[in-house]
Design a protein around this motif. Structure first.
Motif, PDB file in Angstrom:
ATOM      1  N   LEU A  55       0.830  -1.198   0.000  1.00  0.00           N
ATOM      2  CA  LEU A  55       0.000   0.000   0.000  1.00  0.00           C
ATOM      3  C   LEU A  55       0.867   1.252   0.000  1.00  0.00           C
ATOM      4  CD1 LEU A  55      -2.804   1.361   0.253  1.00  0.00           C
ATOM      5  CD2 LEU A  55      -2.525   1.204   2.744  1.00  0.00           C
ATOM      6  N   TYR A  56       1.933   1.211   0.794  1.00  0.00           N
ATOM      7  CA  TYR A  56       2.848   2.360   0.843  1.00  0.00           C
ATOM      8  C   TYR A  56       3.489   2.593  -0.526  1.00  0.00           C
ATOM      9  CZ  TYR A  56       6.997   5.145   1.728  1.00  0.00           C
ATOM     10  OH  TYR A  56       7.958   6.104   1.657  1.00  0.00           O
ATOM     11  N   LEU A  57       3.946   1.527  -1.158  1.00  0.00           N
ATOM     12  CA  LEU A  57       4.604   1.656  -2.460  1.00  0.00           C
ATOM     13  C   LEU A  57       3.651   2.216  -3.515  1.00  0.00           C
ATOM     14  CD1 LEU A  57       6.616  -1.709  -2.517  1.00  0.00           C
ATOM     15  CD2 LEU A  57       7.526   0.596  -2.145  1.00  0.00           C
ATOM     16  N   ALA A  58       2.391   1.838  -3.417  1.00  0.00           N
ATOM     17  CA  ALA A  58       1.409   2.327  -4.385  1.00  0.00           C
ATOM     18  C   ALA A  58       1.118   3.813  -4.208  1.00  0.00           C
ATOM     19  CB  ALA A  58       0.116   1.522  -4.265  1.00  0.00           C
ATOM     20  N   ASN A  59       1.391   4.341  -2.994  1.00  0.00           N
ATOM     21  CA  ASN A  59       1.122   5.746  -2.710  1.00  0.00           C
ATOM     22  C   ASN A  59       2.391   6.580  -2.586  1.00  0.00           C
ATOM     23  OD1 ASN A  59      -1.986   6.139  -2.044  1.00  0.00           O
ATOM     24  ND2 ASN A  59      -1.383   4.136  -1.273  1.00  0.00           N
ATOM     25  N   MET A  60       3.521   5.991  -2.921  1.00  0.00           N
ATOM     26  CA  MET A  60       4.804   6.663  -2.796  1.00  0.00           C
ATOM     27  C   MET A  60       4.911   7.808  -3.808  1.00  0.00           C
ATOM     28  SD  MET A  60       8.430   4.645  -2.697  1.00  0.00           S
ATOM     29  CE  MET A  60       7.941   3.768  -4.207  1.00  0.00           C
ATOM     30  N   ARG A  61       5.346   8.983  -3.332  1.00  0.00           N
ATOM     31  CA  ARG A  61       5.485  10.143  -4.207  1.00  0.00           C
ATOM     32  C   ARG A  61       6.887  10.259  -4.804  1.00  0.00           C
ATOM     33  NH1 ARG A  61       0.728   9.975  -2.853  1.00  0.00           N
ATOM     34  NH2 ARG A  61      -0.665  11.772  -2.568  1.00  0.00           N
ATOM     35  N   CYS A  62       7.878   9.712  -4.121  1.00  0.00           N
ATOM     36  CA  CYS A  62       9.271   9.837  -4.559  1.00  0.00           C
ATOM     37  C   CYS A  62       9.930   8.468  -4.585  1.00  0.00           C
ATOM     38  CB  CYS A  62      10.029  10.780  -3.619  1.00  0.00           C
ATOM     39  SG  CYS A  62      11.785  10.933  -3.995  1.00  0.00           S
ATOM     40  N   PHE A  63      10.552   8.119  -5.714  1.00  0.00           N
ATOM     41  CA  PHE A  63      11.299   6.858  -5.811  1.00  0.00           C
ATOM     42  C   PHE A  63      12.712   7.155  -6.281  1.00  0.00           C
ATOM     43  CE2 PHE A  63      12.973   3.191  -8.070  1.00  0.00           C
ATOM     44  CZ  PHE A  63      12.795   2.195  -7.114  1.00  0.00           C
ATOM     45  N   ASP A  64      13.678   6.785  -5.448  1.00  0.00           N
ATOM     46  CA  ASP A  64      15.094   6.963  -5.769  1.00  0.00           C
ATOM     47  C   ASP A  64      15.769   5.607  -5.653  1.00  0.00           C
ATOM     48  OD1 ASP A  64      17.776   7.553  -5.982  1.00  0.00           O
ATOM     49  OD2 ASP A  64      17.695   9.307  -4.684  1.00  0.00           O
ATOM     50  N   SER A  65      16.209   5.053  -6.776  1.00  0.00           N
ATOM     51  CA  SER A  65      16.785   3.706  -6.775  1.00  0.00           C
ATOM     52  C   SER A  65      18.031   3.600  -5.916  1.00  0.00           C
ATOM     53  CB  SER A  65      17.115   3.282  -8.211  1.00  0.00           C
ATOM     54  OG  SER A  65      18.073   4.160  -8.780  1.00  0.00           O
ATOM     55  N   SER A  66      18.727   4.720  -5.671  1.00  0.00           N
ATOM     56  CA  SER A  66      19.941   4.672  -4.857  1.00  0.00           C
ATOM     57  C   SER A  66      19.643   4.367  -3.398  1.00  0.00           C
ATOM     58  CB  SER A  66      20.704   5.993  -4.963  1.00  0.00           C
ATOM     59  OG  SER A  66      19.961   7.055  -4.404  1.00  0.00           O
TER      60      SER A  66
ATOM     61  N   ASP B 107       2.058  -0.715  -9.167  1.00  0.00           N
ATOM     62  CA  ASP B 107       0.749  -0.194  -8.791  1.00  0.00           C
ATOM     63  C   ASP B 107       0.750   1.304  -8.518  1.00  0.00           C
ATOM     64  OD1 ASP B 107      -0.393  -2.791  -8.845  1.00  0.00           O
ATOM     65  OD2 ASP B 107       0.380  -3.193  -6.834  1.00  0.00           O
ATOM     66  N   ASN B 108       1.873   1.952  -8.720  1.00  0.00           N
ATOM     67  CA  ASN B 108       1.976   3.365  -8.356  1.00  0.00           C
ATOM     68  C   ASN B 108       1.540   4.264  -9.518  1.00  0.00           C
ATOM     69  OD1 ASN B 108       3.115   6.074  -7.806  1.00  0.00           O
ATOM     70  ND2 ASN B 108       4.019   5.052  -6.050  1.00  0.00           N
ATOM     71  N   GLU B 109       0.634   5.200  -9.213  1.00  0.00           N
ATOM     72  CA  GLU B 109       0.164   6.157 -10.216  1.00  0.00           C
ATOM     73  C   GLU B 109       0.257   7.594  -9.715  1.00  0.00           C
ATOM     74  OE1 GLU B 109      -3.763   5.045 -11.365  1.00  0.00           O
ATOM     75  OE2 GLU B 109      -3.165   3.081 -12.162  1.00  0.00           O
ATOM     76  N   VAL B 110       1.019   7.807  -8.625  1.00  0.00           N
ATOM     77  CA  VAL B 110       1.073   9.141  -8.014  1.00  0.00           C
ATOM     78  C   VAL B 110       2.506   9.648  -7.842  1.00  0.00           C
ATOM     79  CG1 VAL B 110      -1.146   8.897  -6.842  1.00  0.00           C
ATOM     80  CG2 VAL B 110       0.960   8.126  -5.689  1.00  0.00           C
ATOM     81  N   LEU B 111       3.460   9.047  -8.524  1.00  0.00           N
ATOM     82  CA  LEU B 111       4.852   9.481  -8.396  1.00  0.00           C
ATOM     83  C   LEU B 111       5.020  10.927  -8.843  1.00  0.00           C
ATOM     84  CD1 LEU B 111       7.099   6.541  -9.663  1.00  0.00           C
ATOM     85  CD2 LEU B 111       7.056   7.502  -7.363  1.00  0.00           C
ATOM     86  N   GLN B 112       5.844  11.660  -8.092  1.00  0.00           N
ATOM     87  CA  GLN B 112       6.198  13.020  -8.468  1.00  0.00           C
ATOM     88  C   GLN B 112       7.684  13.151  -8.790  1.00  0.00           C
ATOM     89  OE1 GLN B 112       4.833  15.667  -5.397  1.00  0.00           O
ATOM     90  NE2 GLN B 112       2.704  15.063  -5.621  1.00  0.00           N
ATOM     91  N   GLN B 113       8.509  12.296  -8.154  1.00  0.00           N
ATOM     92  CA  GLN B 113       9.945  12.320  -8.379  1.00  0.00           C
ATOM     93  C   GLN B 113      10.437  10.899  -8.673  1.00  0.00           C
ATOM     94  OE1 GLN B 113      12.127  14.482  -5.304  1.00  0.00           O
ATOM     95  NE2 GLN B 113      10.238  15.505  -4.697  1.00  0.00           N
ATOM     96  N   LEU B 114      11.238  10.768  -9.711  1.00  0.00           N
ATOM     97  CA  LEU B 114      11.741   9.460 -10.127  1.00  0.00           C
ATOM     98  C   LEU B 114      13.223   9.579 -10.468  1.00  0.00           C
ATOM     99  CD1 LEU B 114      11.065   6.492 -10.925  1.00  0.00           C
ATOM    100  CD2 LEU B 114      10.564   7.355 -13.223  1.00  0.00           C
ATOM    101  N   ALA B 115      14.068   8.866  -9.719  1.00  0.00           N
ATOM    102  CA  ALA B 115      15.520   8.890  -9.948  1.00  0.00           C
ATOM    103  C   ALA B 115      16.004   7.468 -10.178  1.00  0.00           C
ATOM    104  CB  ALA B 115      16.236   9.512  -8.750  1.00  0.00           C
TER     105      ALA B 115
END
Length: 296
Positions: free
Chosen positions: A54-65, A82-90
Motif C-alpha cells: 500500500l505504501y509503495l502504491a502511494n509513494m510520491r518519490c522513488f530513488d533507486s539509490s 501499482d503506483n500512479e502518483v509518483l512526483q519524483q523518479l531517480a
C-alpha cells in the motif's frame, strides 16, 4: 526504527497494524523509514507485506539509490507496478539494465511527475523521451546526462509538451546540435538551469538563443563546448541578469575579455582570472607562496 516497528507487533505492546493504514501508518510513519528497510519489513508477516505494498502504491518519490548500489530489474518492476502518483523518479542506479520495456509503463501511468533523473541510462531509446513528453506535462526537472540516444526529434517533442521545464541536463548528449537546443529554449523560456557540457556540436548560436529566450537563467554549463566563443558569452551577460554560475572550462575560445563582465557581477566561474592562475602555477612549481602587491 525498523526494530521498533517489528517489536510493536508483539502481544504485550499491542499491534502497530491496528492503526489506520492510509491515514496514519503510510503518511506519518512509513514515510520516515529508508526504502531498503521498508522492503525488509515485508518479510515480517503477510499483513506487513500488504501494508508495504500500500505504501509503495502511494509513494510520491522513488530513488533507486536508496535500495543499494544496484536494484534488480524484477524488483524495480514489482515496486512500481501499482503506483500512479509518483512526483519524483531517480533511476541512475538502474543504468545497467533499464530499457524502454521497464520504464515506459511507469511513465505511462504517472502523469504527476515533475522530476526525472535518468543520468547514464544508456540502454533507453528516443521513445522514452517521447513518452515522458506526452505523459508528464508538469515536468520541471529532467536529467538526461550521458544519454546519447537523445536526438533532435525527441527533444522537440519534449519542448512542445513540457513548457514548464526549469532545469535540463543534456551533458554528453552528442547527437544534439545548435538547432535542437534553440528549439528547446524557444519553447521553454522558464529555464533556470541548463547543461550542454561535453558536446562539440554546441556553439555560439545555441548559447545566444538560450540567453535571449531564457531571462530567468541562473546556471549554465558549457564545459568542453569547443565551438563556443567570446561573442556568445557577451550576449549571455547582456540578456541574463540573474545568471549565478557559468562553467566554461576547456572552452578554449572563451577568454577573460568576455568573462570579466560576468566576473564583475559576482557570477561564479570555473575558470580563474589569468593573473591568479599564473600565481597558482608558480606556487605549484617552485613551492613559493607569492605575496605580490600589484598596483594598476
Amino acid at each position: 526504527a525498523l526494530w521498533c516497528l517489528m517489536m510493536s507487533v508483539t502481544p504485550t505492546r499491542g499491534c502497530l497494524l491496528d492503526l489506520p493504514w492510509e491515514d496514519i501508518l503510510v503518511p506519518h510513519i512509513l514515510c520516515h523509514l529508508p526504502l531498503q528497510q521498508l522492503l525488509s519489513l515485508q518479510r515480517v508477516s503477510k499483513s506487513f507485506q500488504s501494508l508495504i505494498q500500500l505504501y509503495l502504491a502511494n509513494m510520491r518519490c522513488f530513488d533507486s539509490s536508496q535500495i543499494g548500489p544496484a536494484i534488480p530489474r524484477a524488483a524495480f518492476v514489482n515496486l512500481l507496478k501499482d503506483n500512479e502518483v509518483l512526483q519524483q523518479l531517480a533511476l541512475q542506479n538502474c543504468s545497467d539494465w533499464l530499457t524502454d520495456q521497464e520504464l515506459l509503463p511507469v511513465i505511462g501511468q504517472n502523469h504527476h511527475l515533475h522530476q526525472i533523473q535518468l543520468k547514464g541510462c544508456a540502454q533507453l531509446s528516443r521513445h522514452a523521451l517521447v513518452a515522458i513528453s506526452l505523459s508528464c506535462p508538469n515536468l520541471r526537472q529532467l536529467s538526461l546526462a550521458h544519454c546519447e540516444w537523445v536526438d533532435s526529434l525527441s527533444l522537440r517533442s519534449l519542448a512542445d509538451h513540457c513548457k514548464a521545464l526549469e532545469a535540463v541536463d543534456l551533458t554528453a548528449c552528442r547527437q544534439l546540435k545548435d538547432e535542437a537546443i534553440c528549439y528547446l529554449v524557444q519553447k521553454c523560456g522558464r529555464l533556470k538551469s541548463l547543461s550542454l557540457a561535453v558536446n562539440a556540436n554546441v556553439g555560439n548560436v545555441a548559447v545566444e538563443e538560450t540567453a535571449k529566450c531564457c531571462p530567468e537563467l541562473e546556471h549554465l554549463d558549457l564545459t568542453g563546448c569547443l565551438r563556443v566563443k567570446n561573442d556568445s558569452i557577451r550576449v549571455l551577460a547582456e540578456y541574463c541578469p540573474k545568471l549565478r554560475s557559468l562553467k566554461v572550462k576547456h572552452c578554449h575560445n572563451v577568454a577573460e575579455s568576455s568573462l570579466s563582465i560576468l566576473r564583475s557581477r559576482g557570477v561564479e566561474l570555473d575558470v580563474e582570472p589569468p593573473l591568479q592562475r599564473a600565481l597558482v602555477l608558480l606556487q605549484d612549481v617552485v613551492g613559493f607562496a607569492p605575496f605580490i602587491n600589484l598596483q594598476i
